[in-house]
Design an enzyme around this catalytic site. Sequence first.
Site, PDB file in Angstrom:
ATOM      1  N   ASP A   1      -0.102  16.881  -6.311  1.00  0.00           N
ATOM      2  CA  ASP A   1      -0.896  15.700  -6.701  1.00  0.00           C
ATOM      3  C   ASP A   1      -1.925  15.756  -5.563  1.00  0.00           C
ATOM      4  O   ASP A   1      -2.759  14.812  -5.961  1.00  0.00           O
ATOM      5  CB  ASP A   1       0.222  13.747  -7.052  1.00  0.00           C
ATOM      6  CG  ASP A   1       1.214  14.031  -8.181  1.00  0.00           C
ATOM      7  OD1 ASP A   1       0.435  14.472  -8.882  1.00  0.00           O
ATOM      8  OD2 ASP A   1       1.431  12.814  -8.193  1.00  0.00           O
TER       9      ASP A   1
ATOM     10  N   GLU B   1      -6.933   5.471  -5.021  1.00  0.00           N
ATOM     11  CA  GLU B   1      -7.208   4.178  -4.923  1.00  0.00           C
ATOM     12  C   GLU B   1      -8.311   4.422  -3.213  1.00  0.00           C
ATOM     13  O   GLU B   1      -8.619   5.624  -2.539  1.00  0.00           O
ATOM     14  CB  GLU B   1      -5.669   3.767  -4.140  1.00  0.00           C
ATOM     15  CG  GLU B   1      -5.623   4.344  -2.537  1.00  0.00           C
ATOM     16  CD  GLU B   1      -4.591   5.340  -3.455  1.00  0.00           C
ATOM     17  OE1 GLU B   1      -5.084   6.520  -2.191  1.00  0.00           O
ATOM     18  OE2 GLU B   1      -3.963   5.524  -3.998  1.00  0.00           O
TER      19      GLU B   1
ATOM     20  N   ASP C   1      -2.593  -6.430   6.588  1.00  0.00           N
ATOM     21  CA  ASP C   1      -2.278  -4.602   7.261  1.00  0.00           C
ATOM     22  C   ASP C   1      -3.507  -4.429   7.051  1.00  0.00           C
ATOM     23  O   ASP C   1      -4.127  -3.209   6.788  1.00  0.00           O
ATOM     24  CB  ASP C   1      -1.484  -4.035   7.136  1.00  0.00           C
ATOM     25  CG  ASP C   1      -0.157  -5.042   8.152  1.00  0.00           C
ATOM     26  OD1 ASP C   1      -0.745  -5.693   9.413  1.00  0.00           O
ATOM     27  OD2 ASP C   1       1.107  -4.332   8.401  1.00  0.00           O
TER      28      ASP C   1
END
Length: 290
Positions: free
Chosen positions: A72, A147, A176
Amino acid sequence: MRIAIYGNPYQESHLDEIVYFFEAMCRRNMWVEVEESFYRYLCGVLPSPPSVNDIIHGNDFNAAIAISIGGDGTFLHTAQWVGDKQIPILGINTGHLGYLAATHMRDADRWIDRLLDGDYDVETRTLIAVESDKPLPSGIWPYALNEVAVLKQDTSSMIRMDARINGSPLANYLADGLIISTPTGSTGYNLSVGGPILEPSAPVWAVSPIAAHSLTMRPLVVRDDSVISITTRSRSTAYRLSLDGRFMSLTSDSTVTLRRAPFAIRLIKRRGHHFTDTLRDKLMWGMDTR
């Protein structure tokens, strides 16, 4: 048919299959061009150079099909290499999960006839375009297929992220980090922090906090024509911004703006294949593991 090939230099267990694949394309009179660094790798590990028609330097090329050989991560690099050319990409998995790949290397030669016959479907996958009120590092490709993640840097303290959507307040996240995921990336980092799985063609993004300080801060799905701005504050002087795993540091109090990119990536898949097939095959979706 003109084919452009991009691959990663970790193919030792697949070299025989790769040689056969190149020879099979040559026998069918396909015009094969290979990205320069991948070609140099193959020349270094094979007894003789693979049968190719040309070497591609940089990303100045054109082709009917681009082929990604790897996992990927390699597919994401191939998407960057293709950029806004709108060339469909076939992923051949030689990595681990291979969620974006249509086939395995052992079956790759069967795809040659499919490509020549047009026996495949093409999915359009949207990207996120990233802007900042502070200069991004030179040479960075400001787009993400999976993302965009805002992450803390070099400190155990959480960071505060003031997010706005289309100019209106969305939330003040204390966490976080924060992940803004496309449908393509929803089964990756987003899923690991409890974000939703999105149907690949859905015109939405997932906004998922990482280890949020408040239990009321849950993942949120928004339209992908939204404009999201995030101003990050931290006890540290900087924070990390990740675009598909490409990291950079930005100074605290800077603002990044995310919007749908003006182009998309086209992904080749087997005709009739549905994304739920991939969920079952790759993620054991709904399988009884007892």
